[in-house]
Design a protein around this motif. Structure first.
Motif, PDB file in Angstrom:
ATOM      1  N   PRO A 157      46.988   2.961  35.896  1.00 58.16           N
ATOM      2  CA  PRO A 157      45.548   3.104  36.072  1.00 58.16           C
ATOM      3  C   PRO A 157      44.854   3.685  34.850  1.00 58.16           C
ATOM      4  O   PRO A 157      43.639   3.794  34.828  1.00 58.16           O
ATOM      5  CB  PRO A 157      45.461   4.083  37.255  1.00 58.16           C
ATOM      6  CG  PRO A 157      46.688   4.933  37.110  1.00 58.16           C
ATOM      7  CD  PRO A 157      47.754   4.019  36.583  1.00 58.16           C
ATOM      8  N   CYS A 158      45.609   4.068  33.832  1.00 56.44           N
ATOM      9  CA  CYS A 158      44.996   4.706  32.674  1.00 56.44           C
ATOM     10  C   CYS A 158      45.065   3.773  31.474  1.00 56.44           C
ATOM     11  O   CYS A 158      45.381   2.598  31.576  1.00 56.44           O
ATOM     12  CB  CYS A 158      45.692   6.036  32.380  1.00 56.44           C
ATOM     13  SG  CYS A 158      47.418   5.829  31.907  1.00 56.44           S
ATOM     14  N   ARG A 159      44.822   4.323  30.305  1.00 58.68           N
ATOM     15  CA  ARG A 159      44.778   3.509  29.095  1.00 58.68           C
ATOM     16  C   ARG A 159      46.151   2.990  28.687  1.00 58.68           C
ATOM     17  O   ARG A 159      46.263   2.118  27.836  1.00 58.68           O
ATOM     18  CB  ARG A 159      44.151   4.342  27.973  1.00 58.68           C
ATOM     19  CG  ARG A 159      42.673   4.563  28.194  1.00 58.68           C
ATOM     20  CD  ARG A 159      42.164   5.813  27.510  1.00 58.68           C
ATOM     21  NE  ARG A 159      42.644   7.015  28.164  1.00 58.68           N
ATOM     22  CZ  ARG A 159      42.140   8.229  27.950  1.00 58.68           C
ATOM     23  NH1 ARG A 159      41.151   8.378  27.130  1.00 58.68           N
ATOM     24  NH2 ARG A 159      42.628   9.274  28.565  1.00 58.68           N
ATOM     25  N   PHE A 160      47.214   3.529  29.288  1.00 50.58           N
ATOM     26  CA  PHE A 160      48.556   3.018  29.020  1.00 50.58           C
ATOM     27  C   PHE A 160      48.641   1.542  29.384  1.00 50.58           C
ATOM     28  O   PHE A 160      49.396   0.789  28.774  1.00 50.58           O
ATOM     29  CB  PHE A 160      49.573   3.827  29.838  1.00 50.58           C
ATOM     30  CG  PHE A 160      51.003   3.500  29.523  1.00 50.58           C
ATOM     31  CD1 PHE A 160      51.431   3.381  28.215  1.00 50.58           C
ATOM     32  CD2 PHE A 160      51.919   3.327  30.534  1.00 50.58           C
ATOM     33  CE1 PHE A 160      52.748   3.094  27.917  1.00 50.58           C
ATOM     34  CE2 PHE A 160      53.243   3.041  30.256  1.00 50.58           C
ATOM     35  CZ  PHE A 160      53.653   2.927  28.939  1.00 50.58           C
ATOM     36  N   GLY A 478      42.681  14.363  28.335  1.00 47.72           N
ATOM     37  CA  GLY A 478      42.019  13.436  29.238  1.00 47.72           C
ATOM     38  C   GLY A 478      42.947  12.498  29.975  1.00 47.72           C
ATOM     39  O   GLY A 478      42.482  11.511  30.550  1.00 47.72           O
ATOM     40  N   CYS A 479      44.256  12.772  30.000  1.00 50.29           N
ATOM     41  CA  CYS A 479      45.187  11.896  30.718  1.00 50.29           C
ATOM     42  C   CYS A 479      44.914  11.985  32.214  1.00 50.29           C
ATOM     43  O   CYS A 479      45.048  13.046  32.815  1.00 50.29           O
ATOM     44  CB  CYS A 479      46.625  12.307  30.411  1.00 50.29           C
ATOM     45  SG  CYS A 479      47.873  11.359  31.311  1.00 50.29           S
ATOM     46  N   MET A 480      44.529  10.862  32.836  1.00 51.96           N
ATOM     47  CA  MET A 480      44.081  10.884  34.221  1.00 51.96           C
ATOM     48  C   MET A 480      45.161  11.325  35.204  1.00 51.96           C
ATOM     49  O   MET A 480      44.941  12.246  36.003  1.00 51.96           O
ATOM     50  CB  MET A 480      43.523   9.520  34.625  1.00 51.96           C
ATOM     51  CG  MET A 480      42.902   9.518  36.012  1.00 51.96           C
ATOM     52  SD  MET A 480      42.342   7.893  36.512  1.00 51.96           S
ATOM     53  CE  MET A 480      43.885   7.092  36.910  1.00 51.96           C
ATOM     54  N   PRO A 481      46.380  10.719  35.203  1.00 50.52           N
ATOM     55  CA  PRO A 481      47.388  11.147  36.184  1.00 50.52           C
ATOM     56  C   PRO A 481      47.774  12.617  36.041  1.00 50.52           C
ATOM     57  O   PRO A 481      47.933  13.329  37.030  1.00 50.52           O
ATOM     58  CB  PRO A 481      48.577  10.219  35.903  1.00 50.52           C
ATOM     59  CG  PRO A 481      47.979   9.028  35.237  1.00 50.52           C
ATOM     60  CD  PRO A 481      46.856   9.564  34.416  1.00 50.52           C
ATOM     61  N   SER A 482      47.924  13.085  34.783  1.00 47.78           N
ATOM     62  CA  SER A 482      48.311  14.480  34.577  1.00 47.78           C
ATOM     63  C   SER A 482      47.177  15.432  34.939  1.00 47.78           C
ATOM     64  O   SER A 482      47.421  16.548  35.393  1.00 47.78           O
ATOM     65  CB  SER A 482      48.742  14.705  33.129  1.00 47.78           C
ATOM     66  OG  SER A 482      50.074  14.295  32.929  1.00 47.78           O
ATOM     67  N   THR A 483      45.948  14.998  34.742  1.00 44.92           N
ATOM     68  CA  THR A 483      44.814  15.830  35.144  1.00 44.92           C
ATOM     69  C   THR A 483      44.787  15.998  36.658  1.00 44.92           C
ATOM     70  O   THR A 483      44.498  17.080  37.176  1.00 44.92           O
ATOM     71  CB  THR A 483      43.493  15.212  34.647  1.00 44.92           C
ATOM     72  OG1 THR A 483      43.527  15.099  33.219  1.00 44.92           O
ATOM     73  CG2 THR A 483      42.309  16.079  35.045  1.00 44.92           C
ATOM     74  N   GLN A 484      45.096  14.920  37.382  1.00 43.54           N
ATOM     75  CA  GLN A 484      45.190  15.015  38.843  1.00 43.54           C
ATOM     76  C   GLN A 484      46.297  15.989  39.235  1.00 43.54           C
ATOM     77  O   GLN A 484      46.144  16.782  40.180  1.00 43.54           O
ATOM     78  CB  GLN A 484      45.470  13.626  39.433  1.00 43.54           C
ATOM     79  CG  GLN A 484      44.312  12.660  39.285  1.00 43.54           C
ATOM     80  CD  GLN A 484      44.647  11.267  39.782  1.00 43.54           C
ATOM     81  OE1 GLN A 484      43.808  10.365  39.754  1.00 43.54           O
ATOM     82  NE2 GLN A 484      45.868  11.054  40.213  1.00 43.54           N
ATOM     83  N   SER A 485      47.428  15.929  38.528  1.00 43.74           N
ATOM     84  CA  SER A 485      48.528  16.848  38.822  1.00 43.74           C
ATOM     85  C   SER A 485      48.110  18.289  38.593  1.00 43.74           C
ATOM     86  O   SER A 485      48.461  19.176  39.372  1.00 43.74           O
ATOM     87  CB  SER A 485      49.738  16.516  37.953  1.00 43.74           C
ATOM     88  OG  SER A 485      50.293  15.278  38.296  1.00 43.74           O
ATOM     89  N   ASP A 486      47.352  18.527  37.516  1.00 44.25           N
ATOM     90  CA  ASP A 486      46.906  19.891  37.244  1.00 44.25           C
ATOM     91  C   ASP A 486      46.041  20.434  38.377  1.00 44.25           C
ATOM     92  O   ASP A 486      46.083  21.624  38.696  1.00 44.25           O
ATOM     93  CB  ASP A 486      46.113  19.929  35.932  1.00 44.25           C
ATOM     94  CG  ASP A 486      47.009  19.798  34.713  1.00 44.25           C
ATOM     95  OD1 ASP A 486      48.241  19.887  34.885  1.00 44.25           O
ATOM     96  OD2 ASP A 486      46.490  19.589  33.607  1.00 44.25           O
TER      97      ASP A 486
END
Length: 601
Positions: A157-160, A478-486
């Motif tokens: 879902p991210c820029r990856f 700004g990493c979306m999945p890791s931001t959700q984890s935080d």
């Protein structure tokens, strides 16, 4: 209350008729032309239909004169992968570890708003190609014709998920339009055409690649464990460098098991090609499970590491590194050289193995089959009385589960064999079912993207189970999945009050600020490790000097591969656990404490 007015259909029709009159149309065209000249804009027709860029293929006839480029992992993994690819007959070259200059090139030639793994990896490839052009004198066309880049891709879902487009854009802007980029997808294999592929995605390829990953993981963890306690600075790095080169040669010389050329193979191939293919795959599979092509060399590597002298009787905080895949894996400017920084600050580092990611993907296959069990695409396809169809669906489900289970078991077995051969210092692969149990209450385990729930689960696992004093999560800005984890981690830290958790967002700049934040959290972890060490010593009948004297008298205890148990799960540090073991061994040998001896005298 505001009211909305609409133009009646009859009125709109009248307006359209007026606009289509020649006199009106002429006036409009004249005004449009005047506006275009004054403002410098164009009103020409624009073709908005998207066309996928033409992909230059990599085919089998091109293999002998094409160099396969790859990068994005640690230098250990990449060097071992180079050996595997060379053993399979490919010309290879490793793109160096990306630096800040590569980051700046990525920003210059790529899109705005990308995450730093994108900037670093894209810019790193451009930097390498510029080196070939400017320093080695190769023409652009020669570079395009004789090189191909293999990298990871995803539908995340991210820029990856946009890596392919970003590589193509940056390469085109940098003057390398048409350079071949092949994506190795997390799902769906390799994106190639219908021609005979230049890269053979067969059992030899996957087995060699996984072996290189596993070996690189274990070498990294063993080196980190030893480096923290070495008595001679640099001795571990020397042993690690020699061991890496040795294993590279081993993988480079490894020959795939072949049925062709044997009597049985020639008979089968002449009569039944399909039977021959099945039999050859079975031979390769059995060779993977039974051979010691990598195990025996790793025992030699263990003996090499065992020459390094260590002093474990010192309190050092254990820091577990987690986070986004690229940021937690790379060893360079991409994560502020964090592993070396932690070591320089006196920490013992536990890195995250690529094996965890592979085990996570196998777990996802198994869990998706379980979640969909009993569901049918079309509800009316299978009636309640159609027992044959229902049995067929059940067999299909059991087959998927069995394949995932067998693959996971074999993968873990091979990893464990390497861990044992290399001194049994490295950790085993974490249990994914336990990760699900630990993390689901904080982060839904069916939410995909990045490492999903694993960041939360690993924080709980390593902190609550007494495996680390501190967990450091590295992720791109700004990493979306890791931001959700935080966001979920705040609830985790509130539940487990004793844990020390620090998330760090990395970018191409900001290294000083990041190191400063790590130092503050690490100071707390150091204090925790020192208190733990002091409490353990206070409960022992021997002083620290007596423990050290006993170790000096038994030099085998100064060897990195010396094994000692960890009985108390509440004791985290290596030094505290080793002190408990030394005291236990002294008591078993009948060594009386100094104060007892003094009293007797």
């Amino acid at each position: 209350m505001a009211t909305t007015t609409t133009t009646p259909t009859s009125q709109r029709s009248t307006s359209l008729k007026i606009l289509s009159q020649p006199q009106v149309k002429s006036l409009l065209d004249e005004a449009q032309q005047k506006f275009a000249q004054e403002e410098g804009v164009s009103f020409g027709a624009v073709n908005m239909h998207f066309k996928k860029p033409f992909e230059h293929t990599f085919t089998a006839p091109q293999r002998p004169h094409t160099t396969l480029l790859f990068g994005g992992l640690t230098f250990r993994h990449e060097h071992l992968l180079k050996g595997v690819f060379e053993s399979l007959g490919y010309k290879t070259a490793v793109v160096p570890t990306p630096n800040v200059d590569a980051f700046q090139l990525g920003k210059e030639y790529g899109n705005n708003g990308q995450c730093n793994p994108t900037y670093f990896t894209v810019g790193n490839l451009v930097q390498y190609l510029q080196h070939l052009r400017d320093k080695q004198g190769m023409s652009v066309q020669e570079i395009i014709d004789s090189h191909v880049f293999l990298t990871a891709g995803a539908c995340g879902p991210c820029r990856f998920g946009m890596y392919e487009a970003e590589y193509r854009l940056a390469l085109r802007n940098a003057g390398f339009d048409g350079f071949r980029v092949m994506l190795f997808q997390q799902k769906g294999g390799l994106k190639q055409g219908d021609l005979e592929a230049g890269l053979k995605m067969n059992l030899d390829f996957f087995a060699g690649m996984v072996s290189a990953f596993n070996c690189g993981d274990i070498l990294s963890e063993v080196a980190n464990c030893i480096r923290a306690y070495e008595t001679t600075p640099g001795a571990t790095d020397k042993a690690a460098s020699e061991s890496l080169e040795f294993m590279y040669r081993v993988m480079q010389r490894k020959q795939p098991a072949e049925l062709a050329g044997t009597t049985v193979g020639d008979l089968l191939k002449g009569k039944n090609t399909k039977a021959f293919d099945i039999a050859e795959q079975a031979v390769k599979f059995l060779d993977l499970l039974t051979s010691e092509d990598y195990i025996e060399p790793l025992r030699h590597v263990a003996r090499k590491f065992d020459e390094v002298e260590v002093d474990r009787l010192q309190p050092k905080p254990i820091v577990k590194v987690t986070g986004e895949f690229w940021a937690q894996t790379t060893e360079g400017d991409g994560n502020f050289n964090m592993f070396r920084f932690l070591h320089s600050e006196g920490a013992e580092v536990i890195t995250e193995p690529i094996a965890t990611w592979l085990a996570y993907m196998l777990w996802q296959t198994k869990i998706k089959a379980r979640d969909r069990h009993g569901l049918v695409e079309k509800a009316d396809e299978v009636k309640w009385y159609e027992l044959g169809k229902r049995a067929q669906l059940e067999v299909g489900y059991m087959k998927k589960r069995a394949i995932a289970k067998v693959a996971d078991t074999i993968f873990r077995r091979e990893y464990s064999r390497m861990v044992e051969a290399l001194g049994h210092i490295a950790h085993e692969i974490v249990d994914m079912d336990e990760m699900e149990r630990l993390g689901h209450g904080f982060y839904h385990t069916r939410s995909e993207g990045g490492e999903g729930h694993l960041e939360v689960s690993k924080n709980i696992y390593y902190s609550h189970k007494g495996l680390a004093h501190m967990v450091l999560s590295l992720k791109p800005f700004g990493c979306m999945p890791s931001t959700q984890s935080d966001g979920a981690q705040s609830a985790v830290v509130n539940r487990y009050k004793e844990m020390i958790f620090l998330p760090i967002e990395t970018s191409g700049e900001g290294e000083i600020n990041a190191h400063s934040r790590v130092q503050m959290a690490l100071g707390e972890a150091k204090a925790k490790a020192k208190r733990e060490f002091a409490e353990v010593l206070s409960g022992l009948p021997y002083s620290l000097e007596e423990l050290k004297a006993y170790v000096d008298a038994h030099p085998e205890m100064k060897r990195p591969m010396y094994q000692f148990p960890r009985h108390n799960p509440r004791v985290v540090g290596t030094g505290a656990n080793f002190a408990l073991h030394v005291a236990e061994r002294m008591q078993a040998d009948g060594v009386k404490p100094k104060q007892v001896r003094d009293a007797a005298e």
